[in-house]
Write a protein that holds these residues in place. Structure first.
Motif, mmCIF file in Angstrom:
data_model
loop_
_atom_site.group_PDB
_atom_site.id
_atom_site.type_symbol
_atom_site.label_atom_id
_atom_site.label_comp_id
_atom_site.label_asym_id
_atom_site.label_seq_id
_atom_site.Cartn_x
_atom_site.Cartn_y
_atom_site.Cartn_z
ATOM 1 N N THR A 54 0.836 -1.218 0.000
ATOM 2 C CA THR A 54 0.000 0.000 0.000
ATOM 3 C C THR A 54 0.859 1.251 0.000
ATOM 4 O OG1 THR A 54 -1.539 -1.245 1.372
ATOM 5 C CG2 THR A 54 -1.977 1.094 1.130
ATOM 6 N N SER A 55 1.841 1.282 0.900
ATOM 7 C CA SER A 55 2.632 2.522 0.991
ATOM 8 C C SER A 55 3.484 2.740 -0.259
ATOM 9 C CB SER A 55 3.476 2.551 2.265
ATOM 10 O OG SER A 55 4.019 1.313 2.543
ATOM 11 N N MET A 58 1.176 4.005 -2.985
ATOM 12 C CA MET A 58 0.737 5.382 -2.711
ATOM 13 C C MET A 58 1.744 6.436 -3.196
ATOM 14 S SD MET A 58 -1.138 5.095 0.954
ATOM 15 C CE MET A 58 -1.576 6.824 1.122
ATOM 16 N N VAL A 104 -9.635 -0.844 4.356
ATOM 17 C CA VAL A 104 -8.883 0.421 4.238
ATOM 18 C C VAL A 104 -7.713 0.259 3.272
ATOM 19 C CG1 VAL A 104 -7.398 2.034 5.501
ATOM 20 C CG2 VAL A 104 -9.561 1.326 6.475
ATOM 21 N N THR A 107 -8.880 -0.313 -0.331
ATOM 22 C CA THR A 107 -9.376 0.940 -0.913
ATOM 23 C C THR A 107 -8.218 1.856 -1.304
ATOM 24 O OG1 THR A 107 -11.194 0.722 0.654
ATOM 25 C CG2 THR A 107 -11.035 2.808 -0.524
ATOM 26 N N LEU A 108 -7.271 1.977 -0.392
ATOM 27 C CA LEU A 108 -6.118 2.843 -0.676
ATOM 28 C C LEU A 108 -5.373 2.362 -1.928
ATOM 29 C CD1 LEU A 108 -4.585 3.516 2.870
ATOM 30 C CD2 LEU A 108 -5.495 5.216 1.291
ATOM 31 N N HIS A 112 -5.327 4.468 -5.545
ATOM 32 C CA HIS A 112 -4.043 4.950 -6.063
ATOM 33 C C HIS A 112 -3.667 4.284 -7.373
ATOM 34 C CE1 HIS A 112 -3.833 6.695 -2.037
ATOM 35 N NE2 HIS A 112 -3.106 7.623 -2.642
#
Lengths: 123, 77, 541
Positions: A54-55, A58, A104, A107-108, A112
């Protein structure tokens, strides 16, 4: 303060991927069931694997919508990375519901990826 | 000037201490903060704004640790 | 805050500390030493650069011109010079680099690296650029710097590991702040006279809280520096530059190539160096980059550290006329805040922005970063051994304690052993590459120290490691004097101020370690004779 100390490692870390490796090397016996976290396996997967994904996703994703100068739009997400990772890692364990964490993160990632897709296809 | 800045930081830290805890007395808190602020200005004057700020923070941390450890050993002695 | 939340945070804090604690000590301790690797330990480990080296601008210009003729015009697009006067490397290094088109339509950088003697500029070695960077030679200072960066696990694995450790340190800091949120009430509390467990607890909190900003800065910059080239730059380049990382780096890089006029005109390097020294006496110049060497439009970038600017400054000159154009920061010249933050990132991690004073502060605070996880782990072992109903078996705690002694004490011993090894290798095998011997010494000593507590009594192992480290530190000064003839009594004659200071510091630290150990042993002896309860760790030892 003293009562805080009593919490020290009450739960077993036998579900943690890294802990298992270390535990084998040290013949680290796991003797108690985890009572602190529900869905521990799931949370550990989320904290170790999905948090990183995720990170990382992003970083380019944020570059598409941050309303800054181009240098900042590209540079700032890379500087935010450690904070985002830390926040998501802690959130993976602290959230009441594991499903919520999954939602969460998913979705993230999806938002992105969509941002990246639209940015690339618009060029 | 550097020496004065270090001394001021030490005095500022000492004045924040009250029996091993952060002092409750507002006057001491204000005095400690003011002294540390003066030290910060001296560091910034010596090293420039950005460098001075970080050097002050590092010095504050180091001296705070030293004061606490020395206080502990002194109490035992 | 709810008690279940605190419990969760506490468990998370403990787990992260347990899993990463030893590795974090290794990285943080090596980082505290690495603060001094450039230039102090570099100077100490290379006799040729122990005395100050003057900048010989005309000699530099002549040498660059002479070898430019040899390499040919294709390799003059970029000329990078590492000035020996900064004493950041044992040789003066010059790279002649050209850009060539690949059959696939891409661009390839090729070059030749010349190494010169730092004083007389005689040729020491010539290598292809790729070969040079692949076969990097290590002395003890370079070894320690690289060990801190990637644990010598290679790139990207090592970098990712150190980057991830930075991230986990951030997790430990955040969770620690929440669970010890009432710490201000005990900000100045350090109780030595009570129990060992309490002392560890206080020590852990004091070092964590006072230096929390320092730990946070180191964790953040460490995570960024570790992951930047491996994850962050490729990810950032994905959208903004269609995955072209080189283009991204080009945009952010401070050194831009000029539009070459293809009109030959000598680059006035000597004049540029002299003007720079005159213009900015506060800077120590370390690198020169000439873009388009020998061309009418050549640009010369001369970089130095020591000014109020956090990330150093670069003076830009017109190469053919030696006309000063501007002074720029590395990234700070970019629009926006990112450049300014990036400029601060490196010096804030390395502590090289305010002379020796800042380096010393950074090293001491770095040691506290190393000691925080160790005190945490010791606390965990102590509590585990004292607990009525421990989570793990006694044997587990004992084994963990042995591992802690061996791996953490071992890294100190291995680091100190490198100093002695460097002196011995320089004396017995001069003119030879010591890289493999340095590796063998360091990892051999470390491995030996890790095994030691498992084969002999751990108290004895701890004693051997501490006394061994102390004795080796004390030995450095006499050995250096004996082997190199450079010592405190002829320092004004040799002008080896930096290396003699290193010797003196090691002597002081060694003596301090031996005296402290002796004092601690005496106290322990007194305690045992007055039958005051020993610590659980000691009892088990």
């Amino acid at each position: 303060m003293a009562s805080d100390n009593d919490y020290c490692l009450q739960g077993s870390s036998k579900y943690c991927i890294f802990s298992v490796l270390i535990a084998k090397a040290l013949t680290f016996p796991m003797e108690r069931k985890n009572t602190t976290f529900n869905g521990f396996k799931n949370r550990t997967f989320l904290a170790i694997v999905l948090t990183l994904i995720t990170s990382v996703v992003m970083i380019p994703g944020m570059a598409t919508y941050l309303p800054f100068h181009k240098n900042d739009a590209i540079g700032l997400p890379t500087l935010f990375f450690p904070f985002i990772w830390t926040a998501l890692f802690i959130y993976s364990y602290m959230a009441k519901s594991v499903t919520k964490v999954w939602l969460v993160m998913a979705t993230l990632i999806l938002i992105h990826i969509a941002c990246i897709y639209f940015a690339l296809s618009a060029e | 000037m550097l020496f004065i800045a270090i001394i001021l930081t030490t005095i500022g830290i000492f004045s924040l201490n009250r029996d091993g805890a952060l002092t409750n007395k507002i006057s001491n808190q204000v005095f400690g903060t003011a002294i540390n602020f003066a030290a910060l200005i001296l560091f910034c004057n010596l090293y420039g704004l950005a460098r001075g700020f970080f050097i002050f923070l590092a010095m504050f941390a180091l001296l705070g640790m030293c004061v606490t450890f020395l206080r502990g050993y002194q109490k035992r002695a | 805050m709810k008690s279940i939340t605190i419990k969760k945070l506490y468990t998370l804090h403990s787990w992260v500390g347990l899993i990463t604690g030893i590795l974090l000590f290794v990285i943080a301790f090596s980082g505290a030493v690495a603060v001094f690797t450039r230039p102090e330990l570099k100077i100490w480990s290379n006799q040729e650069i122990r005395a100050e080296i003057p900048i010989q601008s005309h000699k530099i210009e002549n040498t660059i011109e002479q070898y430019a003729q040899k390499v040919g015009p294709d390799y003059l697009e970029e000329v990078h010079i590492r000035l020996p006067s900064a004493r950041l490397s044992e040789t003066a290094r010059v790279i002649y680099e050209g850009h060539f088109e690949t059959p696939e339509g891409g661009e390839e950088h090729k070059g030749t690296v010349f190494e010169f003697h730092p004083l007389n500029w005689s040729l020491v070695s010539k290598n292809d650029m790729d070969t040079f960077f692949e076969l990097e030679k290590y002395d003890m200072s370079t070894f320690l710097a690289h060990f801190h960066a990637d644990l010598h696990l290679g790139r990207p694995v090592g970098l990712i590991l150190t980057g991830l450790l930075g991230l986990t340190l951030m997790v430990s800091i955040v969770t620690g702040l929440f669970i010890h949120r009432k710490i201000l009430a005990q900000l100045f509390t350090f109780r030595v006279s009570k129990t060992f467990s309490l002392m560890l607890n206080d020590g852990h909190k004091v070092m964590s809280v006072w230096a929390v900003l320092f730990h946070s800065v180191i964790a953040f910059t460490g995570a960024f520096l570790g992951l930047a080239t491996v994850i962050l730059v490729p990810a950032a380049a994905y959208v903004g530059f269609n995955g072209d990382q080189e283009k991204l780096l080009e945009t952010f890089t401070a050194i831009k190539a000029p539009i070459v006029a293809n009109v030959a005109q000598p680059t006035k390097l000597a004049d540029i160096i002299d003007i720079s020294i005159q213009k900015r006496p506060d800077l120590t110049f370390d690198n020169v980059a000439i873009m388009g060497y020998g061309d009418q439009n050549a640009l010369v970038y001369i970089s130095g550290d020591g000014s109020e600017q956090l990330g150093g400054e670069t003076l830009v000159f017109h190469g053919a006329t030696a006309e000063y154009i501007r002074t720029q920061a590395n990234f700070g010249r970019l629009e926006g805040v990112t450049g300014k933050i990036l400029d601060a990132m490196f010096p804030l991690h390395f502590g090289n922005f305010g002379g020796l004073l800042v380096k010393c502060i950074w090293a001491i605070l770095g040691l506290s970063t190393a000691l925080v996880p160790i005190t945490g782990l010791m606390l965990w072992i102590e509590r585990g051994l004292n607990a009525q109903n421990p989570t793990h078996s006694k044997r587990t705690y004992q084994n963990f304690n042995k591992l802690l002694i061996g791996s953490c004490g071992g890294i100190v011993l291995a680091t100190v052993a490198l100093f002695i090894a460097q002196l011995i290798f320089d004396k017995t095998l001069p003119e030879q590459d010591h890289t493999s011997l340095i590796f063998k010494t360091f990892f051999g000593v470390w491995l030996g120290a890790i095994i030691l507590p498992f084969v002999i009594k751990q108290a004895l192992a701890l004693k051997i490691i501490i006394l061994g480290s102390g004795l080796l530190m004390v030995l450095i000064m006499p050995l250096d004097g004996l082997f190199t003839g450079s010592h405190v009594f002829n320092v004004f004659e040799t002008q080896h101020y930096v290396s003699v200071s290193v010797d003196l510091t090691m002597l002081f630290l060694g003596t301090l370690l031996l005296v402290s150990y002796n004092k601690m042993s005496q106290q322990r002896h007194e305690l045992s004779t007055t039958s005051v309860p020993q610590t659980a760790i000691e009892r088990e030892a």
